[in-house]
Design a protein around this motif. Structure first.
Motif, mmCIF file in Angstrom:
data_model
loop_
_atom_site.group_PDB
_atom_site.id
_atom_site.type_symbol
_atom_site.label_atom_id
_atom_site.label_comp_id
_atom_site.label_asym_id
_atom_site.label_seq_id
_atom_site.Cartn_x
_atom_site.Cartn_y
_atom_site.Cartn_z
ATOM 1 N N GLU A 152 61.051 66.732 -3.520
ATOM 2 C CA GLU A 152 61.078 67.980 -4.281
ATOM 3 C C GLU A 152 61.353 69.145 -3.341
ATOM 4 O OE1 GLU A 152 57.586 70.559 -6.111
ATOM 5 O OE2 GLU A 152 57.893 68.693 -7.209
ATOM 6 N N TYR A 153 62.266 70.004 -3.765
ATOM 7 C CA TYR A 153 62.580 71.226 -3.034
ATOM 8 C C TYR A 153 62.258 72.383 -3.965
ATOM 9 C CZ TYR A 153 65.212 67.808 -0.376
ATOM 10 O OH TYR A 153 65.583 66.708 0.349
ATOM 11 N N GLN A 154 61.206 73.120 -3.666
ATOM 12 C CA GLN A 154 60.741 74.171 -4.556
ATOM 13 C C GLN A 154 60.626 75.484 -3.799
ATOM 14 O OE1 GLN A 154 57.105 73.174 -6.548
ATOM 15 N NE2 GLN A 154 57.316 74.812 -8.013
ATOM 16 N N ALA A 155 60.930 76.572 -4.511
ATOM 17 C CA ALA A 155 60.816 77.899 -3.919
ATOM 18 C C ALA A 155 60.400 78.889 -5.000
ATOM 19 C CB ALA A 155 62.128 78.328 -3.291
ATOM 20 N N TYR A 156 59.743 79.950 -4.565
ATOM 21 C CA TYR A 156 59.262 81.004 -5.462
ATOM 22 C C TYR A 156 59.854 82.339 -5.021
ATOM 23 C CZ TYR A 156 55.626 77.563 -6.431
ATOM 24 O OH TYR A 156 54.955 76.422 -6.773
ATOM 25 N N ASP A 157 60.116 83.199 -6.002
ATOM 26 C CA ASP A 157 60.508 84.559 -5.669
ATOM 27 C C ASP A 157 60.352 85.437 -6.898
ATOM 28 O OD1 ASP A 157 62.227 86.927 -4.643
ATOM 29 O OD2 ASP A 157 62.008 85.567 -2.944
ATOM 30 N N LYS A 158 60.529 86.743 -6.702
ATOM 31 C CA LYS A 158 60.339 87.693 -7.799
ATOM 32 C C LYS A 158 61.502 87.709 -8.777
ATOM 33 C CE LYS A 158 61.875 91.406 -4.825
ATOM 34 N NZ LYS A 158 61.523 92.588 -4.103
ATOM 35 N N THR A 159 62.663 87.116 -8.397
ATOM 36 C CA THR A 159 63.784 86.995 -9.325
ATOM 37 C C THR A 159 64.214 85.530 -9.415
ATOM 38 O OG1 THR A 159 65.556 87.284 -7.700
ATOM 39 C CG2 THR A 159 64.612 89.307 -8.682
ATOM 40 N N ALA A 160 64.719 85.153 -10.574
ATOM 41 C CA ALA A 160 65.182 83.776 -10.763
ATOM 42 C C ALA A 160 66.344 83.424 -9.838
ATOM 43 C CB ALA A 160 65.541 83.545 -12.225
ATOM 44 N N PRO A 161 67.372 84.286 -9.700
ATOM 45 C CA PRO A 161 68.473 83.922 -8.808
ATOM 46 C C PRO A 161 68.029 83.684 -7.360
ATOM 47 C CG PRO A 161 69.160 85.722 -10.222
ATOM 48 C CD PRO A 161 67.677 85.527 -10.433
ATOM 49 N N LEU A 162 67.129 84.503 -6.864
ATOM 50 C CA LEU A 162 66.676 84.332 -5.482
ATOM 51 C C LEU A 162 65.831 83.062 -5.328
ATOM 52 C CD1 LEU A 162 67.153 85.668 -2.827
ATOM 53 C CD2 LEU A 162 65.269 87.221 -3.278
ATOM 54 N N ALA A 163 65.015 82.749 -6.305
ATOM 55 C CA ALA A 163 64.246 81.495 -6.261
ATOM 56 C C ALA A 163 65.190 80.293 -6.251
ATOM 57 C CB ALA A 163 63.289 81.420 -7.441
ATOM 58 N N ILE A 164 66.234 80.347 -7.069
ATOM 59 C CA ILE A 164 67.230 79.267 -7.100
ATOM 60 C C ILE A 164 67.893 79.125 -5.738
ATOM 61 C CG2 ILE A 164 69.484 78.610 -8.033
ATOM 62 C CD1 ILE A 164 68.483 79.866 -10.739
ATOM 63 N N CYS A 165 68.309 80.228 -5.142
ATOM 64 C CA CYS A 165 68.966 80.177 -3.836
ATOM 65 C C CYS A 165 68.056 79.582 -2.771
ATOM 66 C CB CYS A 165 69.426 81.571 -3.419
ATOM 67 S SG CYS A 165 70.865 82.151 -4.326
ATOM 68 N N LYS A 166 66.823 80.008 -2.746
ATOM 69 C CA LYS A 166 65.892 79.495 -1.731
ATOM 70 C C LYS A 166 65.649 78.002 -1.891
ATOM 71 C CE LYS A 166 63.373 83.726 -0.680
ATOM 72 N NZ LYS A 166 62.069 84.385 -0.723
ATOM 73 N N ALA A 167 65.482 77.538 -3.137
ATOM 74 C CA ALA A 167 65.274 76.112 -3.373
ATOM 75 C C ALA A 167 66.528 75.320 -3.027
ATOM 76 C CB ALA A 167 64.861 75.870 -4.824
ATOM 77 N N ALA A 168 67.691 75.861 -3.368
ATOM 78 C CA ALA A 168 68.960 75.191 -3.055
ATOM 79 C C ALA A 168 69.134 75.059 -1.547
ATOM 80 C CB ALA A 168 70.123 75.958 -3.666
ATOM 81 N N LEU A 169 68.847 76.122 -0.819
ATOM 82 C CA LEU A 169 68.964 76.061 0.631
ATOM 83 C C LEU A 169 67.980 75.060 1.229
ATOM 84 C CD1 LEU A 169 69.648 79.808 1.410
ATOM 85 C CD2 LEU A 169 71.212 77.884 1.814
ATOM 86 N N LYS A 170 66.756 75.006 0.711
ATOM 87 C CA LYS A 170 65.797 74.001 1.183
ATOM 88 C C LYS A 170 66.358 72.598 0.998
ATOM 89 C CE LYS A 170 61.240 76.067 0.642
ATOM 90 N NZ LYS A 170 59.951 75.989 -0.087
ATOM 91 N N SER A 171 67.054 72.382 -0.133
ATOM 92 C CA SER A 171 67.562 71.045 -0.430
ATOM 93 C C SER A 171 68.650 70.587 0.543
ATOM 94 C CB SER A 171 68.073 70.968 -1.872
ATOM 95 O OG SER A 171 69.331 71.565 -1.998
ATOM 96 N N VAL A 172 69.255 71.528 1.259
ATOM 97 C CA VAL A 172 70.256 71.168 2.267
ATOM 98 C C VAL A 172 69.725 71.400 3.691
ATOM 99 C CG1 VAL A 172 72.229 71.493 0.745
ATOM 100 C CG2 VAL A 172 71.444 73.417 2.145
ATOM 101 N N GLY A 173 68.415 71.594 3.803
ATOM 102 C CA GLY A 173 67.779 71.691 5.115
ATOM 103 C C GLY A 173 67.721 73.056 5.748
ATOM 104 N N VAL A 174 67.906 74.113 4.952
ATOM 105 C CA VAL A 174 67.865 75.480 5.485
ATOM 106 C C VAL A 174 66.655 76.201 4.883
ATOM 107 C CG1 VAL A 174 69.045 77.697 5.670
ATOM 108 C CG2 VAL A 174 70.374 75.559 5.704
ATOM 109 N N GLU A 175 65.754 76.641 5.717
ATOM 110 C CA GLU A 175 64.553 77.365 5.266
ATOM 111 C C GLU A 175 64.805 78.857 5.380
ATOM 112 O OE1 GLU A 175 60.880 77.350 3.548
ATOM 113 O OE2 GLU A 175 61.783 75.500 4.277
ATOM 114 N N VAL A 176 64.551 79.573 4.299
ATOM 115 C CA VAL A 176 64.773 81.020 4.275
ATOM 116 C C VAL A 176 63.448 81.747 4.497
ATOM 117 C CG1 VAL A 176 65.494 82.980 2.871
ATOM 118 C CG2 VAL A 176 66.740 80.821 2.735
ATOM 119 N N LYS A 177 63.423 82.591 5.489
ATOM 120 C CA LYS A 177 62.264 83.457 5.739
ATOM 121 C C LYS A 177 62.609 84.838 5.214
ATOM 122 C CE LYS A 177 60.135 80.450 8.455
ATOM 123 N NZ LYS A 177 59.573 79.351 7.734
ATOM 124 N N GLN A 178 61.757 85.327 4.308
ATOM 125 C CA GLN A 178 62.058 86.638 3.742
ATOM 126 C C GLN A 178 60.811 87.450 3.535
ATOM 127 O OE1 GLN A 178 64.183 86.571 0.063
ATOM 128 N NE2 GLN A 178 65.498 88.222 0.718
#
Length: 119
Positions: A93-119
């Motif tokens: 499972e690759y899960q991410a949280y954020d205050k907007t849906a598009p940003l949460a999607i981007c963060k989870a998508a990046l996790k799924s390809v091995g990139v962790e976003v620090k914000q």
């Protein structure tokens, strides 16, 4: 700390697998999706839900997807995006949280390809 433009660029490169070409002499970055090159500023999955959904569609070939709204500890509305991969023996499972849906999607998508976003 990563800004939205950097996230959009990583999505274009790592998730969408598009070529990102930087023209420093004219201060422009172009993405080439194999059909028609265009300026990266036209692709904003971290802000635009239509572009974020394009990211979901790219990954749905390989993973299940869900998005939910929730409340954080301070009663602020947040979004949880999740990509789920199952190969029969493993579930990842690759899960991410954020205050907007598009940003949460981007963060989870990046996790799924091995990139962790620090914000």
């Amino acid at each position: 700390m990563m800004n939205n433009r950097e996230i959009d660029r990583l999505i274009a490169e790592k998730v969408m697998e598009w070529e990102v070409i930087e023209y420093k002499n004219i201060n422009t970055t172009v993405i080439d999706d194999g059909e028609f090159p265009y300026e990266i500023e036209e692709f904003k999955p971290s802000k635009d839900m239509a572009d974020a959904w394009e990211v979901v569609e790219k990954l749905r070939k390989f993973r299940a997807f869900s998005i939910h709204d929730a409340w954080d500890e301070e009663d602020n509305l947040i979004y949880s995006a999740r990509f789920l991969y199952a190969d029969g023996a493993h579930v990842i499972e690759y899960q991410a949280y954020d205050k907007t849906a598009p940003l949460a999607i981007c963060k989870a998508a990046l996790k799924s390809v091995g990139v962790e976003v620090k914000q």
